[in-house]
Design a protein around this motif. Sequence first.
Motif, short mmCIF file in Angstrom:
data_model
loop_
_atom_site.label_atom_id
_atom_site.label_comp_id
_atom_site.label_asym_id
_atom_site.label_seq_id
_atom_site.Cartn_x
_atom_site.Cartn_y
_atom_site.Cartn_z
N GLY A 1 -10.47 1.27 12.30
CA GLY A 1 -9.98 -0.06 12.04
C GLY A 1 -9.48 -0.34 10.65
N VAL A 2 -9.79 0.50 9.66
CA VAL A 2 -9.51 0.12 8.28
C VAL A 2 -8.01 0.00 8.01
CG1 VAL A 2 -9.55 2.50 7.40
CG2 VAL A 2 -10.13 0.60 5.88
N ALA A 3 -7.19 0.79 8.67
CA ALA A 3 -5.74 0.71 8.46
C ALA A 3 -5.22 -0.68 8.82
CB ALA A 3 -5.02 1.78 9.28
N ALA A 4 -5.84 -1.32 9.80
CA ALA A 4 -5.39 -2.63 10.25
C ALA A 4 -5.71 -3.74 9.26
CB ALA A 4 -6.00 -2.95 11.62
N TYR A 5 -6.38 -3.41 8.17
CA TYR A 5 -6.68 -4.38 7.11
C TYR A 5 -5.69 -4.26 5.95
CZ TYR A 5 -11.28 -5.46 9.15
OH TYR A 5 -12.30 -5.86 9.98
N THR A 6 -4.66 -3.46 6.10
CA THR A 6 -3.71 -3.26 5.01
C THR A 6 -2.48 -4.15 5.22
OG1 THR A 6 -2.88 -1.30 6.19
CG2 THR A 6 -4.53 -0.95 4.46
N TYR A 7 -1.39 -3.62 5.70
CA TYR A 7 -0.21 -4.41 6.00
C TYR A 7 0.62 -3.65 7.03
CZ TYR A 7 1.67 -1.37 2.26
OH TYR A 7 2.01 -0.30 1.47
N SER A 8 1.53 -4.35 7.64
CA SER A 8 2.40 -3.73 8.65
C SER A 8 3.56 -3.05 7.93
CB SER A 8 2.91 -4.79 9.63
OG SER A 8 1.83 -5.41 10.28
N THR A 9 3.62 -1.74 8.03
CA THR A 9 4.62 -1.00 7.26
C THR A 9 6.05 -1.35 7.66
OG1 THR A 9 4.28 0.82 8.82
CG2 THR A 9 3.13 0.93 6.71
N PHE A 10 6.27 -1.75 8.90
CA PHE A 10 7.64 -2.05 9.32
C PHE A 10 8.14 -3.37 8.72
CE2 PHE A 10 4.88 -3.72 12.68
CZ PHE A 10 5.30 -5.04 12.77
N ASN A 11 7.24 -4.19 8.17
CA ASN A 11 7.65 -5.45 7.56
C ASN A 11 8.03 -5.31 6.09
OD1 ASN A 11 7.62 -7.22 9.70
ND2 ASN A 11 5.46 -7.73 9.46
N PHE A 12 7.66 -4.19 5.48
CA PHE A 12 8.02 -3.98 4.09
C PHE A 12 9.40 -3.33 4.04
CE2 PHE A 12 4.77 -5.01 0.98
CZ PHE A 12 3.70 -5.35 1.79
N ASN A 13 10.40 -4.20 3.94
CA ASN A 13 11.77 -3.70 3.98
C ASN A 13 12.55 -4.00 2.70
OD1 ASN A 13 12.10 -6.44 4.13
ND2 ASN A 13 12.73 -6.46 6.28
N GLY A 14 11.83 -4.38 1.64
CA GLY A 14 12.50 -4.65 0.38
C GLY A 14 13.21 -5.98 0.31
N LEU A 15 12.93 -6.88 1.27
CA LEU A 15 13.64 -8.15 1.32
C LEU A 15 12.76 -9.37 1.18
CD1 LEU A 15 16.15 -7.40 4.25
CD2 LEU A 15 16.60 -7.30 1.79
N HIS A 16 11.50 -9.26 1.55
CA HIS A 16 10.67 -10.45 1.65
C HIS A 16 9.42 -10.44 0.76
CE1 HIS A 16 13.12 -11.81 4.98
NE2 HIS A 16 12.91 -10.68 5.61
N TYR A 17 8.91 -9.27 0.39
CA TYR A 17 7.61 -9.21 -0.28
C TYR A 17 7.74 -8.70 -1.71
CZ TYR A 17 5.73 -10.01 4.35
OH TYR A 17 5.44 -10.56 5.56
N LYS A 18 7.00 -9.36 -2.59
CA LYS A 18 6.98 -8.95 -3.99
C LYS A 18 5.54 -8.74 -4.45
CE LYS A 18 11.33 -10.29 -5.96
NZ LYS A 18 11.94 -10.61 -7.26
N ASP A 19 5.42 -8.06 -5.59
CA ASP A 19 4.08 -7.80 -6.11
C ASP A 19 3.55 -9.00 -6.87
OD1 ASP A 19 5.26 -7.76 -8.64
OD2 ASP A 19 5.46 -5.58 -8.66
N SER A 20 2.42 -8.82 -7.55
CA SER A 20 1.71 -9.95 -8.14
C SER A 20 2.41 -10.57 -9.34
CB SER A 20 0.30 -9.52 -8.56
OG SER A 20 0.37 -8.46 -9.49
N THR A 21 3.52 -9.97 -9.82
CA THR A 21 4.26 -10.58 -10.91
C THR A 21 5.33 -11.55 -10.41
OG1 THR A 21 5.83 -8.73 -10.95
CG2 THR A 21 3.91 -8.57 -12.39
N ALA A 22 5.42 -11.76 -9.11
CA ALA A 22 6.44 -12.64 -8.54
C ALA A 22 6.34 -14.05 -9.11
CB ALA A 22 6.33 -12.68 -7.02
N SER A 23 5.13 -14.56 -9.27
CA SER A 23 4.95 -15.93 -9.72
C SER A 23 5.38 -16.12 -11.17
CB SER A 23 3.49 -16.36 -9.56
OG SER A 23 2.65 -15.50 -10.32
N ALA A 24 5.53 -15.01 -11.90
CA ALA A 24 5.97 -15.09 -13.29
C ALA A 24 7.49 -14.99 -13.42
CB ALA A 24 5.31 -13.97 -14.11
N GLY A 25 8.18 -15.02 -12.31
CA GLY A 25 9.63 -14.96 -12.33
C GLY A 25 10.20 -13.57 -12.39
N VAL A 26 9.32 -12.59 -12.22
CA VAL A 26 9.78 -11.19 -12.18
C VAL A 26 9.20 -10.55 -10.94
CG1 VAL A 26 10.07 -10.97 -14.66
CG2 VAL A 26 7.84 -10.53 -13.65
#
Length: 526
Positions: free
Chosen positions: A285-310
Amino acid sequence: MKKIKYFICWAMLSVLATSCQNALELAPEDYFGDANFWKNESQVTNFMVGLHKQFRDNQFQFVRLGEMRGGTYSTVDRQATSLNELPVIEQRLEETSSGVGSWAGFYGPILQINLFIQKVEAVSFLPETRRNYLLGQAYAMRAYYYFHLLRTYGGVPLRLEAEVLNGTTDAVKLRKERASEEAVLGAIKTDVNKSITLFGNQASTTDKSQWSPKAALMLKGEVFLWSAKVYANTADLAEAKTALTAASGSSLLPNFANVFAYAQKNNSEIIFAIRYRVGEAEMGGVAAYTYSTFNFNGLHYKDSTASAGVGNFLVDPLVLAAPNSQQVIQRYGYTFELFQSYDLADTRRNATFYDYYKVNTAANPYVATVKNTALVKFLGTIDANKRYFSDDWPVYREADRLLMLAEIVNAEGGDPGTYIQPVRDRAFAPAKDPKPFVNSTKNANELAIFAERSKEFVFEGKRWYDLRRMKFNTEPLVFKNTGHPYGVLDKATQAYRILWPIEAGIWTNDPLVKQTPGYTTARPEQ
């Protein structure tokens, strides 16, 4: 009722070559049944390995029972995938939606343990020390299964003999009503005490993937602490303290993340862990606590610096989909509030979670619309361009021993700082703890210990049991509106829900078994 058949999986047995002797005179040499098993030490040892393999198979069940109802699981569908087990997470358990079935599946392994105890207690070919060590493992393992059953269902049927494997197949004779919680607790105490007696002065093995004398002492400490605080058997507090003190000898690793690292198996902090290895088994089950790899397409998700404008748009930042890996789909997630509860300097924060953010790329590419966390605590290893979730899963480790001792000292009215502070010091190392523990009231200390356990033991199957055992003004933390922020049940209307219901199939097959008190039942009038 259909005749029940049980097939025992003999683990790691070598298939023997067929001899030239007359097949009419000898049973096949590659067949193992009751008549030609239990003949030598190798067979007995291999059976014990098989019992531990079954134990490993139940790892995710231990997580499900011990953690999912603890209030830290998110119900937000964060990556457009269906979330699993929402009735459990949202406390919506009923007879028709019981969360788990068939007594969590634990009676199958218990039956095998019962057979092992019966057979090994009767053999004469084993040296006494070896026989006692193996039986010590069996009694500890049976106590652990029943301890989960007690904390899940309360009173359960007590099956301490291998009735079916001894030839009892009459359905009526196999019926057994639920024993009282007191009787189940008594059986658990008897088993764990017998385990410790059988182990005697034998040392725990360096391989920490099987039950050992120190693991049995940890179990005794946890059982007697539960007895003292949940059932008000106050004398058991001293017994718990004695057992946990006797389980000393392990040490906290300087680096929290290394406790779980694939290359750090059998490290000095581990007392007992379920073993996983590349090519052998992966953690359930541990893999199901990570993220769906097919949704990481470089269009919607950013790392923790997103809120700083970068920040960079993400394409599988944790390398879950290494070239030869299977696709990973998110089915579970921890609340972002749990992630935020860590101090920024707490090393457990980033060793446990990876935070990432869904952003509005059309209007403002740096405004996070959804805040996410992925579990990285048991991320495993990459081997031959494939990710394996094969870190070991701790059953007991030194941090647990220290924090249970802190809880005991607090219950005694003492200062638990001696046991809390080493855990906090490691969490902030190599820097200093910015808020060292300061002894306060019993309530404040209890909440401080609970907060440390919540951050320390994510995905280790402990939080729900902690909520039930730990208290604020004599009330379990599991209840809301009692002066603390952790409760998940309304005592006035949901107190019965601290125990789980059983499904109708159980009492249909065994009319002696009654539903868990408080739950409605569809049982017809008799």
